[in-house]
Design an enzyme around this catalytic site. Structure first.
Site, PDB file in Angstrom:
ATOM      1  N   GLU A  85      -7.836  -5.264  -0.478  1.00 28.94           N
ATOM      2  CA  GLU A  85      -8.338  -6.015  -1.622  1.00 28.94           C
ATOM      3  C   GLU A  85      -8.257  -7.525  -1.435  1.00 28.94           C
ATOM      4  OE1 GLU A  85     -10.042  -4.147  -3.099  1.00 28.94           O
ATOM      5  OE2 GLU A  85      -9.132  -3.003  -4.703  1.00 28.94           O
ATOM      6  N   HIS A 104       0.852  -1.190   0.000  1.00 30.78           N
ATOM      7  CA  HIS A 104       0.000   0.000   0.000  1.00 30.78           C
ATOM      8  C   HIS A 104       0.881   1.231   0.000  1.00 30.78           C
ATOM      9  CE1 HIS A 104      -3.171   2.858   1.113  1.00 30.78           C
ATOM     10  NE2 HIS A 104      -4.001   1.935   0.646  1.00 30.78           N
TER      11      HIS A 104
END
Ligand code: ACO
Length: 358
Positions: free
Chosen positions: A301, A246
């Site tokens: 996700e 991320h």
């Protein structure tokens, strides 16, 4: 020059804050763990839109008004459904959203939010050769979406799981799609143009396009024995492991654990949580060994993919369903930008020939 704008503050917002070091997401003063599973998606809208959308406040019950807006969205889409070209689901969603004109009347953000489940469910039914189902304005957004998609009412457990997902992903600081929305809003182009631009940014695999590929990865790994060799091979080929890493979090994405708990609560077909956990553990070990000094952890996700699969949603619509939740944040940011922001217009560093040298 910082090509990825890491660490650059490009907007002021009262909506949400991501603390990447602490692994914390705060939305209007609430930690995401205090909202997900406790507030409905409609309640999340009220929280985000208070003081921004006309006539909106945190006590408002948007369920009925949202339901009526879904009916309006269906009336707009129904004549268009049969004429749509053969595109990927998220591209067809983009096309349908373009039917909502910025200039026709004051575009209320409610229509943008209401249109998402109506368009996504209708498009998916058409893809499966079935007729789109009209909305039921009495239902919640999550319940009506599953009903319109399946042609039958969903269980309370499935509605709750989807509702928790929509709340969990509703807003997340200045992520790429929200930034795109704010840039477009800053030119005063209009609400629907900004939402469409945000959707275009979301669909990339480095942002909201990742959950489908997460399942592709789990399929390709296949068995417990193949986890380590498959992941080692992928990293040796410099491929990215979908659902990990991320830009802002240097620790675990707090949304991953919320969604993981929801998946664990959903028993039954399509739930391969134990296998996914085994893949996650090996992936984290291999990523840590390769990238000392830069933490790469599980992002939202990974368990989004497991959750949407457990709800029986086809992976082709995963990105669109993400948009169904994130549109709450996009619209709030667009309203905030329109109200308080200036034109966003940065500079670029010129690397071409000097003037007169061409
Ligand atoms: N698997 C393997 N290596 C990775 C991964 C990953 N998932 N993520 C980052 N890296 C590596 C990069 O290859 C890069 O290596 P290098 O320095 O040798 O070139 C290094 O880590 C740093 O990566 P960056 O690209 O600088 O990280 P950035 O902050 O730009 O990327 C991103 C963040 C796009 C999410 C990245 O981690 C990624 O591609 N993850 C996989 C796709 C994914 O899960 N997307 C969903 C993100 S969550 C969301 O948007 C809702």
């Amino acid at each position: 020059m910082n090509s990825g704008l890491e660490g650059i503050v490009a907007a002021e917002t009262a909506l949400s804050h991501v603390d990447g070091e602490a692994g914390e997401l705060v939305i209007r003063g609430w930690r995401i763990e205090e909202l997900a599973g406790r507030r409905s998606f409609e309640g999340m809208l009220s929280l985000l839109w208070t003081g921004l959308a006309p006539g909106w406040n945190d006590e408002a019950d948007p369920r009925r008004v949202l339901g009526r807006a879904r009916e309006r969205a269906f009336a707009i889409a129904e004549p268009l459904f049969p004429a749509l070209p053969d595109l990927a689901p998220v591209e067809r969603l983009r096309l349908l959203l373009s039917a909502l004109g910025d200039g026709e009347e004051t575009p209320h953000p409610l229509l943008a939010v209401a249109a998402m489940p109506v368009f996504i469910a209708g498009l998916e039914r058409l893809r499966q050769g079935a007729a789109p189902v009209a909305p039921d304005p009495r239902l919640s957004q999550a319940a009506d979406f599953l009903r319109m998609l399946r042609g039958a009412s969903a269980s309370a457990a499935h509605v709750q799981a989807l509702d928790t997902y929509l709340v969990t992903v509703a807003d997340h600081g200045l992520n790429a799609s929200t930034f795109a929305a704010r840039i477009i809003a800053s030119t005063r182009a209009g609400l629907f143009s900004a939402v469409i631009g945000a959707l275009c940014a979301l669909k990339g695999p480095l942002h909201g396009g990742a959950p489908g590929p997460v399942l592709d990865m789990l399929d390709a790994i296949g068995t417990a024995e193949n986890i380590e060799p498959w992941l080692t091979g992928a990293l040796a080929e410099k491929r990215r492991l979908m659902g990990f890493g991320h830009r802002v979090y240097r620790t675990r994405d707090p949304r991953a654990d919320i969604l993981k708990r929801v998946v664990i609560g959903l028993r039954g077909e399509g739930n391969r949580i134990r296998f996914a956990e085994a893949v996650e553990a090996v992936a984290l070990r291999l990523l840590a060994a390769r990238r000392q000094g830069r933490s790469l952890d599980t992002n939202v996700e990974f368990y989004t993919a497991l959750l949407l699969e457990a709800l029986g949603l086809p992976r082709a619509v995963f990105t669109s369903v993400f948009a169904m939740g994130r549109v709450a944040g996009w619209t709030a940011h667009i309203l905030e930008q329109e109200r308080e922001g200036r034109l966003i217009r940065p500079l670029s560093a010129y690397t071409g020939p000097a003037a007169g040298a061409a």
